[in-house]
Design a protein around this motif. Structure first.
Motif, PDB file in Angstrom:
ATOM      1  N   ARG A   1     -79.214 -22.049 -49.685  1.00  0.00           N
ATOM      2  CA  ARG A   1     -80.125 -21.220 -50.844  1.00  0.00           C
ATOM      3  C   ARG A   1     -80.386 -22.907 -51.065  1.00  0.00           C
ATOM      4  O   ARG A   1     -79.914 -23.823 -50.904  1.00  0.00           O
ATOM      5  N   SER A   2     -81.208 -22.830 -52.360  1.00  0.00           N
ATOM      6  CA  SER A   2     -82.278 -23.579 -52.731  1.00  0.00           C
ATOM      7  C   SER A   2     -81.211 -24.870 -53.542  1.00  0.00           C
ATOM      8  O   SER A   2     -81.463 -25.956 -53.706  1.00  0.00           O
ATOM      9  N   GLU A   3     -80.104 -23.921 -54.764  1.00  0.00           N
ATOM     10  CA  GLU A   3     -79.457 -25.010 -55.311  1.00  0.00           C
ATOM     11  C   GLU A   3     -78.301 -25.044 -54.352  1.00  0.00           C
ATOM     12  O   GLU A   3     -77.992 -26.600 -55.448  1.00  0.00           O
ATOM     13  N   VAL A   4     -78.128 -25.254 -53.203  1.00  0.00           N
ATOM     14  CA  VAL A   4     -76.949 -25.728 -52.929  1.00  0.00           C
ATOM     15  C   VAL A   4     -77.412 -27.233 -51.783  1.00  0.00           C
ATOM     16  O   VAL A   4     -78.169 -27.359 -50.876  1.00  0.00           O
ATOM     17  N   ASN A   5     -76.162 -28.092 -52.188  1.00  0.00           N
ATOM     18  CA  ASN A   5     -76.976 -29.528 -51.527  1.00  0.00           C
ATOM     19  C   ASN A   5     -76.494 -29.113 -49.864  1.00  0.00           C
ATOM     20  O   ASN A   5     -74.203 -29.047 -49.980  1.00  0.00           O
ATOM     21  N   LYS A   6     -76.428 -28.813 -49.149  1.00  0.00           N
ATOM     22  CA  LYS A   6     -75.800 -28.823 -47.350  1.00  0.00           C
ATOM     23  C   LYS A   6     -75.233 -29.719 -47.358  1.00  0.00           C
ATOM     24  O   LYS A   6     -74.534 -29.748 -46.133  1.00  0.00           O
ATOM     25  N   GLU A   7     -75.444 -30.589 -48.157  1.00  0.00           N
ATOM     26  CA  GLU A   7     -74.158 -31.858 -46.819  1.00  0.00           C
ATOM     27  C   GLU A   7     -72.921 -32.118 -48.052  1.00  0.00           C
ATOM     28  O   GLU A   7     -72.231 -32.696 -47.701  1.00  0.00           O
ATOM     29  N   LYS A   8     -72.802 -30.915 -49.221  1.00  0.00           N
ATOM     30  CA  LYS A   8     -71.959 -31.161 -49.690  1.00  0.00           C
ATOM     31  C   LYS A   8     -70.985 -29.330 -49.781  1.00  0.00           C
ATOM     32  O   LYS A   8     -70.894 -29.012 -51.318  1.00  0.00           O
TER      33      LYS A   8
END
Length: 432
Positions: free
Chosen positions: A199-206
């Motif tokens: 998902r583009s809105e999601v911070n993958k590191e969090k």
């Protein structure tokens, strides 16, 4: 064409030679390197019993044998109009067929930057909960809550089946490992993480995860299998159920396949992320010994809240403000979470030191010799007794005299921000 290399050591003249082998042509070339070295044996590849060179490594877990779980799943949207969505996403392979998992997905109404995310894992008899996903969206997270029983939320079977007989799950045969509910449930959770990553809105590191009861159990597996997670909240659930749990007391059979490949204890040592563990001190399903030993297996920061009268279910954790605060501390730049620097028993005193000021503290103890197997309060008195205790002048240390007949004891504390946390429970040496 790929070649494989073996290092050959010549002890006498102190040189070593790389022997490059081409498995198809059986040709080789030698590179000689002058190095002062004694005896070293180094293999860059593993030679199989058949004599062929193989670079295949054993999978970290049964889920790693299906690496597609860690990539974005196919998605079919049921309601594609946000901020509250519903969808089916691709799960694991069950009985040779693809499965799909029903889920609710919610995001905050307005997002200007990439946001943290939460995977929400239901417990026994549960389903996908839209209100749960919306709750976390209200906190500023993207959140997914999925049905782990292979059903949509109308109760229609759309994926794998959950065994009705729990014993059939614990007594998993090796040949049925990948069709077991335990495997399929964790596969669906891993795929939920993969969905969030896409998902583009999601911070993958969090990306965090929260599981309740059986969801806590499945989360205990996932944190040791999926390295993409950054924080976890485990409510009630734990591993080592074959050592002590309601199911061992009921006489259920645990197969070696279950013990060695499905129980969370196999994977918790791989967990390096901060984890908040919450439990009732008289939980019927996940007793404190299995709960605490599971916590101690992890390598990351480990936080506990052992709550008196913390009733088993959804409503209590959904209303526990500390769960959101913990997630914020590690995923949303919230206030640092209080850490217990040290705790234990010194002579007849239970002691603890904390990195932040303590507002209130209690010594919690029991006089019941069989307390581990009691999940209900006895008529006339509590299994656990709470006694308020004071801090030292710094406000960051607590100690209290342990009652003479206490057989188990721990400290429970609250800081100025109303955050609650507990030490391990301890058993005085002379009462073990």
């Amino acid at each position: 064409m790929q070649s494989h290399r073996i290092l050959i050591i010549h002890k006498k003249n102190r040189t070593m030679k790389w022997l490059a082998i081409s498995p198809d042509t059986h040709q080789s070339s030698v590179i000689t390197i002058g190095v002062k070295v004694f005896v070293i044996l180094l293999f860059l590849n593993v030679i199989s019993a058949s004599g062929q060179v193989s670079s295949v490594k054993k999978a970290k877990s049964p889920w790693h044998e299906h690496p597609e779980l860690f990539s974005a799943p196919e998605v079919t949207w049921v309601d594609s109009v946000g901020p509250d969505y519903s969808l089916f996403y691709e799960g694991g392979i069950w009985q040779g067929k693809k499965t799909k998992v029903f889920a609710y997905y919610s995001v905050p109404e307005k997002t200007s930057t990439k946001i943290p995310a939460m995977v929400l894992v239901h417990g026994g008899g549960g389903k996908a909960y839209q209100n749960w996903a919306k709750q976390w969206a209200g906190y500023g997270y993207a959140a997914i809550s999925m049905n782990l029983y292979g059903k949509d939320n109308e109760g229609n079977q759309v994926g794998y089946l959950r065994h009705i007989d729990t014993d059939a799950d614990f007594n998993v045969e090796e040949t049925k490992l990948f069709d077991s509910w335990y495997y399929q449930a964790v596969a669906a959770i891993i795929r939920a993480v993969s969905f969030l990553e896409s998902r583009s809105e999601v911070n993958k590191e969090k990306i965090g995860i929260m599981g309740i009861s059986w969801g806590g159990y499945n989360t205990s597996v996932t944190v040791g299998v999926d390295e993409r997670l950054s924080a976890a909240i485990i409510v009630y659930g734990c591993g080592e159920l074959y050592k002590n749990s309601v199911w061992t007391r009921e006489g259920h059979v645990f197969s070696e396949t279950y013990k060695q490949q499905l129980d969370p204890a196999n994977y918790l040592p791989n967990a390096k992320i901060p984890i908040f563990w919450l439990n009732n001190n008289t939980d019927h399903f996940f007793p404190l010994d299995s709960f605490q030993s599971s916590r101690k297996l992890t390598k990351g920061k480990n936080y506990a809240r052992i709550q008196d009268n913390y009733s088993h279910g959804y409503e209590t954790p959904w209303k526990t403000e500390d769960i959101r605060r913990f997630a914020d501390a590690f995923l949303l730049n919230g206030d640092p979470w209080p850490e217990i620097r040290s705790s234990g028993i010194k002579k007849s005193m239970i002691c603890a030191k904390v990195d932040q000021k303590i507002e209130k503290a209690w010594m919690v103890y029991t006089l019941e010799t069989d307390w581990m197997h009691k999940s209900v309060r006895k008529e006339g008195h509590e299994i656990w007794v709470q006694k308020e205790v004071t801090t030292d002048k710094s406000g960051k240390a607590v100690q209290s005299e342990i009652p003479e007949n206490a057989v188990a004891v721990y400290l429970h504390m609250k800081d100025s921000k109303e955050r609650e946390f507990s030490t391990d429970y301890f058993i005085p040496k002379d009462r073990k």
